[in-house]
Design a protein around this motif. Structure first.
Motif, PDB file in Angstrom:
ATOM      1  N   PRO A 180      -1.264  -9.520   0.052  1.00 29.01           N
ATOM      2  CA  PRO A 180      -0.218  -8.756   0.209  1.00 29.01           C
ATOM      3  C   PRO A 180      -0.240  -7.489   1.160  1.00 29.01           C
ATOM      4  CG  PRO A 180      -0.704  -8.249  -1.987  1.00 29.01           C
ATOM      5  CD  PRO A 180      -1.759  -9.445  -1.511  1.00 29.01           C
ATOM      6  N   SER A 215       2.033  -4.111   3.491  1.00 28.56           N
ATOM      7  CA  SER A 215       3.249  -3.526   4.092  1.00 28.56           C
ATOM      8  C   SER A 215       3.148  -2.408   4.794  1.00 28.56           C
ATOM      9  CB  SER A 215       4.137  -3.291   2.749  1.00 28.56           C
ATOM     10  OG  SER A 215       3.318  -2.197   1.875  1.00 28.56           O
ATOM     11  N   GLY A 245       7.964  -7.396  -1.047  1.00 29.62           N
ATOM     12  CA  GLY A 245       7.855  -8.386  -0.351  1.00 29.62           C
ATOM     13  C   GLY A 245       7.542  -9.700  -1.157  1.00 29.62           C
TER      14      GLY A 245
END
Length: 273
Positions: A121, A123, A132
């Motif tokens: 992940p 961001s 997300g």
């Protein structure tokens, strides 16, 4: 041979990967490939490959009616797009670093459950990381890993720019937008003789993607073959590393990803006791 083993499907965690090496090996191989690309980048920048350029003598006339040429120009001439040559190498390096994190994430998931396809992940803003879909999936299937990534790795632009760059440049490269600027070509060790004048170990610089006038004379120029061209690369304007030197910055990114994998290995080790 002694080693760490993850619990099998009959163990506490219900995972399908049984060895710590299985979690880490794929990611480490990708980092090793990235290292190879970075070494190639450094080598080509320090000594520009001959298939990318040539040094040539051009003859012309100051007046069209002259019987013989009276202008002689020694020039650096690119034979291919120098920026694109380096963009391909840089893109491969970033792709492998990005894939290293994805490999780890997918393997880590298998220490606690069945095989699932999930990306590491990221961001742009850390306070948006948990929003997300990728993070939410990890949080659902392996909440401890999600919490660790959020609190310790912090893979966001405003908290870990070098790690964020891995996904940012990888995405740009996939869309054929990743083109660093070959800011300066420097041709050194130029040795030439013209009109009774001798030039020894001279240097000249300019854009690597354009012809560079090295020397002009009104009589023929003789030059030696020992010249050398090198290139200083900077990241394109508008990218996360706007205008920064490529080789130094990509080295820092490589170190960040390597240390992040060390941190992630320490996290996953208890799941592979």
């Amino acid at each position: 041979m002694a080693g760490f083993f993850c619990f099998s499907t009959e163990g506490v965690w219900g995972g399908v990967i049984t060895q710590l090496a299985e979690v880490m090996n794929g990611a480490r191989r990708k980092v090793k490939r990235a290292s190879s690309h970075i070494r190639n980048l450094e080598a080509d920048a320090a000594n520009l490959p001959s298939e990318l350029y040539e040094v040539s003598l051009f003859e012309s006339r100051s007046k069209i009616l002259l019987l013989h040429p009276d202008i002689f120009d020694l020039k650096f001439v690119p034979k291919a797009d120098v920026s694109l040559h380096f963009a391909a190498i840089i893109g491969d390096a970033f792709n492998n670093l990005r894939e290293a994190l994805d490999y780890w994430m997918n393997a880590a998931m298998q220490t606690v459950g069945p095989k699932r396809k999930v990306h590491f992940p990221f961001s742009a803003e850390h306070d948006k990381l948990k929003e997300g879909k990728t993070f939410k999936d990890i949080e659902k299937w392996f909440p401890e890993a999600a919490s660790f990534i959020d609190q310790q790795v912090k893979p966001s632009r405003d908290t870990n720019e070098n790690l964020w760059a891995v996904t940012d440049f990888s995405n740009l490269n996939k869309h054929n937008e990743f083109v660093p600027t070959a800011a300066l070509a420097m041709i050194t060790n130029i040795n030439a003789v013209t009109g009774g004048n001798q030039f020894t170990d001279c240097g000249v610089g300019g854009s690597a993607n354009q012809q560079i006038g090295m020397m002009r004379s009104d009589v023929p120029i003789q030059f030696g073959p020992d010249y050398k061209a090198s290139v200083n690369l900077t990241f394109a304007v508008g990218t996360v590393f706007d205008g920064k030197e490529v080789i130094k910055q990509i080295g820092d990114v490589f170190s960040t990803v390597s240390s992040t994998l060390d941190t992630l290995e320490a996290f996953i080790k208890p799941y592979c006791a």
